[in-house]
Design an enzyme around this catalytic site. Structure first.
Site, PDB file in Angstrom:
ATOM      1  N   LYS A 182       0.842  -1.199   0.000  1.00 17.26           N
ATOM      2  CA  LYS A 182       0.000   0.000   0.000  1.00 17.26           C
ATOM      3  C   LYS A 182       0.879   1.251   0.000  1.00 17.26           C
ATOM      4  O   LYS A 182       0.608   2.209  -0.731  1.00 17.26           O
ATOM      5  CB  LYS A 182      -0.917   0.003   1.236  1.00 17.26           C
ATOM      6  CG  LYS A 182      -2.062  -0.982   1.122  1.00 17.26           C
ATOM      7  CD  LYS A 182      -2.790  -1.210   2.441  1.00 17.26           C
ATOM      8  CE  LYS A 182      -3.826  -2.312   2.271  1.00 17.26           C
ATOM      9  NZ  LYS A 182      -4.490  -2.693   3.516  1.00 17.26           N
ATOM     10  N   ASP A 206     -11.478   2.729   4.238  1.00 12.42           N
ATOM     11  CA  ASP A 206     -11.878   1.324   4.106  1.00 12.42           C
ATOM     12  C   ASP A 206     -13.390   1.185   3.910  1.00 12.42           C
ATOM     13  O   ASP A 206     -13.887   0.104   3.597  1.00 12.42           O
ATOM     14  CB  ASP A 206     -11.470   0.554   5.382  1.00 12.42           C
ATOM     15  CG  ASP A 206     -10.422  -0.503   5.101  1.00 12.42           C
ATOM     16  OD1 ASP A 206     -10.183  -0.778   3.903  1.00 12.42           O
ATOM     17  OD2 ASP A 206      -9.858  -1.049   6.058  1.00 12.42           O
ATOM     18  N   GLN A 216      -4.915  -1.440   9.686  1.00 11.21           N
ATOM     19  CA  GLN A 216      -4.787  -2.743   9.035  1.00 11.21           C
ATOM     20  C   GLN A 216      -5.411  -3.842   9.896  1.00 11.21           C
ATOM     21  O   GLN A 216      -5.103  -3.972  11.077  1.00 11.21           O
ATOM     22  CB  GLN A 216      -3.294  -3.045   8.768  1.00 11.21           C
ATOM     23  CG  GLN A 216      -3.028  -4.349   8.061  1.00 11.21           C
ATOM     24  CD  GLN A 216      -3.576  -4.373   6.630  1.00 11.21           C
ATOM     25  OE1 GLN A 216      -3.475  -3.409   5.887  1.00 11.21           O
ATOM     26  NE2 GLN A 216      -4.175  -5.489   6.247  1.00 11.21           N
TER      27      GLN A 216
END
Ligand code: NAP
Length: 301
Positions: free
Chosen positions: A71, A138, A115
């Protein structure tokens, strides 16, 4: 189909593969990153600042470390400001929530991602709900879940968004198509269902208690498999002309495989994503897209 010898079988397989569209997620993701790079440059000249993504990584799980590294690399490639904040496994939940609150009011941070998975002592829901919905790249905050199901603006979970782009690439007009989600997680199946509903698909969401999964799949024009069971979807579960998107990432003794039995399904489907090289790269590209969208919405406030 019955083949008389190996030569015929190989030719038959090549023929099927030529006719089938192998959806190249790596290429699509590279194209999307190229577009995003241009957009970041434009935003920089308009606003004299660039979108920023902050990732919080807790613990030392190898897959999480690899995802976060990928990422960060992709964020740098498109010119985003990127930061990774690392904590040991033993970190207290309060420390994480306080850091998120700090990032929520930091103007240089457009998007925040924690995460997953988290260590057991940290409550996932507390973390998700502490991230400002405006910075929730997200798309898991209840506000964004509601926005998606209401058809309002907001962040859309990165993996379903990536799958959506891949499906639309193969079939731009999805009106009236029957779409079957295999798996109903918030992260994948449910969000994917909302996106396809917005495209006027007739959507079925299946799960572990579904009675006749093969029968449901056999009805589908589009199948999105996000289950976590290696090669669950077999060749005789898929009808001709179906687009099959394989979200699964399963570690087996034969390496990484998806939720779809590739060698069988590739012989019947109209289009199929490989694992790896299908949905995974699009997920990361969509994370960058979400960060840029958060930045743009923040400039309008
Ligand atoms: P999850 O939260 O564990 O959800 C799995 C879903 O599959 C659940 O809804 C479960 O049903 C359903 N399921 C389990 N067994 C089933 C069966 N036999 N038949 C039908 N449905 C069944 O998983 P997830 O987070 O959505 O992830 C799914 C897979 O995608 C994993 O392999 C994960 O590694 C992968 N993934 C990939 C990406 C990417 O970027 N490519 C991103 C995220 C996840 P119940 O609700 O009834 O339990």
């Amino acid at each position: 189909m019955v083949y008389r010898n190996v030569y015929e079988a190989v030719l038959g397989t090549i023929n099927f593969l030529i006719n089938m569209i192998l959806i190249d997620g790596k290429k699509e993701a590279a194209d999307l990153r190229g577009e995003l790079r241009g957009e970041v440059l434009k935003l920089k000249s308009e606003h004299n600042k660039i979108p920023g993504l902050t990732v919080i990584l807790i613990g030392d799980l190898t897959p999480s470390q690899i995802y976060v590294r990928n990422k960060e690399k992709a964020a740098n490639e498109v010119g985003l400001k990127s930061e990774v904040i690392k904590y040991p496994d033993s970190v207290e939940e309060k420390t994480i929530l306080d850091k998120i609150k700090e990032l929520n009011i930091d103007d240089s941070v457009s998007g925040i991602l924690v995460q997953l998975p988290l260590p057991k002592h940290i409550n996932k829901q507390h973390v998700i709900e502490t991230i400002s919905p405006d910075k929730d790249v997200d798309g898991l905050h209840p506000m964004n879940v509601g926005n998606l199901s209401s058809g309002y603006q907001g962040s859309i979970p990165c993996t379903p968004l990536g799958c959506y782009f891949l499906i639309k690439k193969v079939e731009p007009n999805l009106r009236g198509k029957k779409a079957v989600m295999v798996g109903r997680s918030n992260l994948n199946g449910k969000a994917m269902a909302q996106l396809l509903l917005q495209e006027d698909c007739t959507v079925t969401i299946t799960h572990s208690k579904t009675k006749d999964l093969q029968g449901e799949c056999l009805e589908a024009d589009v199948i999105v498999a996000a289950v976590g069971i290696p090669e669950l979807i077999k060749g005789d579960w898929v009808k001709k002309d179906t687009i099959v998107i394989d979200v699964g990432i399963n570690k087996t003794e034969n390496g990484i495989v998806g939720d779809v039995k590739f060698d069988e399904v590739s012989k019947v489907a109209k289009a199929l994503t490989p694992v790896p090289g299908g949905v995974g790269p699009m997920t990361i590209a969509c994370l960058l897209k979400n960060t840029i969208e958060c930045f743009k919405r923040a400039q309008k406030k």
